[in-house]
Write a protein that holds these residues in place. Sequence first.
Motif, PDB file in Angstrom:
ATOM      1  N   GLY A  25      -6.019  36.017  28.452  1.00  0.00           N
ATOM      2  CA  GLY A  25      -6.522  34.939  29.237  1.00  0.00           C
ATOM      3  C   GLY A  25      -6.066  35.010  30.546  1.00  0.00           C
ATOM      4  N   ARG A  28      -8.225  37.592  32.520  1.00  0.00           N
ATOM      5  CA  ARG A  28      -9.354  37.203  32.887  1.00  0.00           C
ATOM      6  C   ARG A  28      -9.259  35.984  33.772  1.00  0.00           C
ATOM      7  N   THR A  29      -8.419  35.373  34.049  1.00  0.00           N
ATOM      8  CA  THR A  29      -8.351  34.090  35.037  1.00  0.00           C
ATOM      9  C   THR A  29      -7.969  34.799  36.398  1.00  0.00           C
ATOM     10  N   LYS A  30      -7.250  36.198  36.228  1.00  0.00           N
ATOM     11  CA  LYS A  30      -7.020  36.658  37.517  1.00  0.00           C
ATOM     12  C   LYS A  30      -8.526  37.260  38.181  1.00  0.00           C
ATOM     13  N   VAL A  32     -11.336  36.186  37.672  1.00  0.00           N
ATOM     14  CA  VAL A  32     -12.096  35.240  38.028  1.00  0.00           C
ATOM     15  C   VAL A  32     -11.907  34.776  39.490  1.00  0.00           C
ATOM     16  N   ARG A  33     -10.577  34.597  39.521  1.00  0.00           N
ATOM     17  CA  ARG A  33     -10.050  34.104  40.901  1.00  0.00           C
ATOM     18  C   ARG A  33     -10.218  35.048  41.890  1.00  0.00           C
ATOM     19  N   LYS A  39     -17.013  33.360  35.600  1.00  0.00           N
ATOM     20  CA  LYS A  39     -16.471  32.905  34.482  1.00  0.00           C
ATOM     21  C   LYS A  39     -17.738  32.961  33.384  1.00  0.00           C
ATOM     22  N   SER A  52      -9.085  43.836  32.051  1.00  0.00           N
ATOM     23  CA  SER A  52      -9.150  42.763  30.963  1.00  0.00           C
ATOM     24  C   SER A  52      -9.743  43.487  29.694  1.00  0.00           C
TER      25      SER A  52
END
Length: 138
Positions: A25, A28-30, A32-33, A39, A52
């Motif tokens: 998580g 993946r967040t990194k 997307v940012r 996303k 990821s």
Amino acid sequence: MTGYQIFWPLLAHVALVYGLYALLGMRRTKMVRAGSIAKSDYRENRGEPAESLVVKNCLANQFELPVLFYACCILLYVTEADNIVAVSLAWLFVALRYAHAAVHVTSNDLRYRSPLFAAGYLALAAMWVWLAAWMAMG
């Protein structure tokens, strides 16, 4: 033994799985940012960034061989074969899974990852042999 000692290594492996989900998580967040992936691209998991993807693959690996580990631990408990030998082998298997996962999500170097996997495979095989021998002698 026939207490709950055989379940501590099992719970330690569950903790590894939860830790890998958290790492996945975060990575993946990194991504997307950073704009590396949208996303919505995770909906079908196409073109996942390598950072990821290695975690996703490592996580999937925790539901392959370890499934036999869970079954063996339960059978060792039920047959009362969960003695110091079985518990030691269970801890060895889990320690090797942690080491394998650490290599998988960092360098992913097969020179290190493959021997760790093989050692875990052999530790789990020894658990099954122990169970079979216990039942044969019982």
